[in-house]
Design an enzyme around this catalytic site. Sequence first.
Site, PDB file in Angstrom:
ATOM      1  CG  ASN A   9      -1.732   1.245   1.353  1.00 32.54           C
ATOM      2  OD1 ASN A   9      -1.853   2.009   0.390  1.00 32.54           O
ATOM      3  ND2 ASN A   9      -2.320   1.468   2.519  1.00 32.54           N
ATOM      4  CE  LYS A  11       0.023   3.635   4.637  1.00 32.98           C
ATOM      5  NZ  LYS A  11      -0.220   3.835   6.043  1.00 32.98           N
ATOM      6  CG  HIS A  95      -6.017   1.790   4.852  1.00 34.57           C
ATOM      7  ND1 HIS A  95      -5.624   2.787   5.699  1.00 34.57           N
ATOM      8  CD2 HIS A  95      -4.975   0.923   4.764  1.00 34.57           C
ATOM      9  CE1 HIS A  95      -4.378   2.545   6.104  1.00 34.57           C
ATOM     10  NE2 HIS A  95      -3.961   1.419   5.550  1.00 34.57           N
ATOM     11  CD  GLU A  97      -3.306   5.578   6.328  1.00 37.42           C
ATOM     12  OE1 GLU A  97      -3.220   5.606   5.088  1.00 37.42           O
ATOM     13  OE2 GLU A  97      -2.413   5.112   7.060  1.00 37.42           O
ATOM     14  CD  GLU A 167      -3.683  -2.552   7.447  1.00 36.03           C
ATOM     15  OE1 GLU A 167      -2.522  -2.736   7.068  1.00 36.03           O
ATOM     16  OE2 GLU A 167      -4.344  -1.561   7.115  1.00 36.03           O
ATOM     17  N   GLY A 173       2.088   2.404  10.672  1.00 37.01           N
ATOM     18  CA  GLY A 173       3.040   3.500  10.489  1.00 37.01           C
ATOM     19  C   GLY A 173       3.700   3.976  11.761  1.00 37.01           C
ATOM     20  CB  SER A 213       4.870  -1.527  12.288  1.00 40.83           C
ATOM     21  OG  SER A 213       4.405  -0.199  12.479  1.00 40.83           O
ATOM     22  N   GLY A 234       2.663  -0.961   4.398  1.00 36.20           N
ATOM     23  CA  GLY A 234       2.742   0.442   4.000  1.00 36.20           C
ATOM     24  C   GLY A 234       4.181   0.879   3.836  1.00 36.20           C
TER      25      GLY A 234
HETATM   26  C1  PEP Z   1      -0.933   0.204   5.973  1.00 40.80           C
HETATM   27  O1  PEP Z   1      -0.910   1.308   5.502  1.00 40.80           O
HETATM   28  O2  PEP Z   1      -1.882  -0.545   5.706  1.00 40.80           O
HETATM   29  C2  PEP Z   1       0.149  -0.229   6.831  1.00 40.80           C
HETATM   30  C3  PEP Z   1       0.064  -1.383   7.424  1.00 40.80           C
HETATM   31  O3  PEP Z   1       1.200   0.650   7.000  1.00 40.80           O
HETATM   32  P1  PEP Z   1       2.593   0.349   7.735  1.00 40.80           P
HETATM   33  O4  PEP Z   1       3.118  -0.946   7.171  1.00 40.80           O
HETATM   34  O5  PEP Z   1       3.468   1.508   7.396  1.00 40.80           O
HETATM   35  O6  PEP Z   1       2.329   0.222   9.191  1.00 40.80           O
END
Ligand code: PEP
Length: 253
Positions: A9, A11, A95, A97, A167, A173, A213, A234
């Site tokens: 992803n 973003k 998601h 976000e 998630e 993040g 993460s 991400g």
């Molecule tokens: C995401 O955006 O779905 C995500 C898991 O981000 P990150 O890996 O940066 O935590």
Amino acid sequence: MRRPIFAANWKMHKTLSEAAAFTQEFLPLVAPREGVDIVLCPPFTALGAVAWSVAGSRVALGAQNMYRETHGAFTGEVSPVMLADIGCRYVILGHSERRQYFGERDDLINQKVKAAFAHGLTPILCVGETLAEREEGRTEAVCRSQALACTEGLSAEQAATLVIAYEPVWAIGTGRNCAAADAQATVALIRSLLAGRFGESAAASLRIQYGGSVKPGNTAEYMALPDVDGALVGGASLEAVSFAAICQAGAVR
Ligand code: PEP
């Protein structure tokens, strides 16, 4: 045996030239890896370029969002028909976000999930609790309610091909990832809920990713969990070497 699936992803990152540089570096790194599905989800503006780059490779294209309608007066939105037309096979929906910054609610996400299936796209449906919800002991309740609301009205056949990304919002993040045992407990709960609705066979087939993460160094730990079938990534998917290492760690299972 479920086939692991790793999705990047990106973003709101990467211009056309940055996306092209990524795929040029990434594709040779993952060419020999059998046994896992790999999906790149660039921003809308780079979908066409990445579609062209991955054509004929083992890497699939996905989008990060879409609207529930096929066409019409919905300024700024992109439809499932458009995504399928440009070569997408997957679409990330719900998601955190999108929920947090754009006010998306479960009923809209459910409509999008159904629209994705109707147009041949596989949804990567995101569910997960916020830090406050976790601290209030509401992780199970939140994941239960999101998973059930967002899959309402699907057929067992559709559910069997669905991808869910668990998630925890507080892990996205932040570098603060979820303990493996906690991730397994929540993912197993989601699978058992969906078994109750769609039957054991569909629930045993649908794939559930962990996201939050994920890095090359912790992928194997999540992939060792019996109910985790890959990762939604991400930050660590923005570098070709790092995302390839994650896919490689997933191929070992
Ligand atoms: C995401 O955006 O779905 C995500 C898991 O981000 P990150 O890996 O940066 O935590």
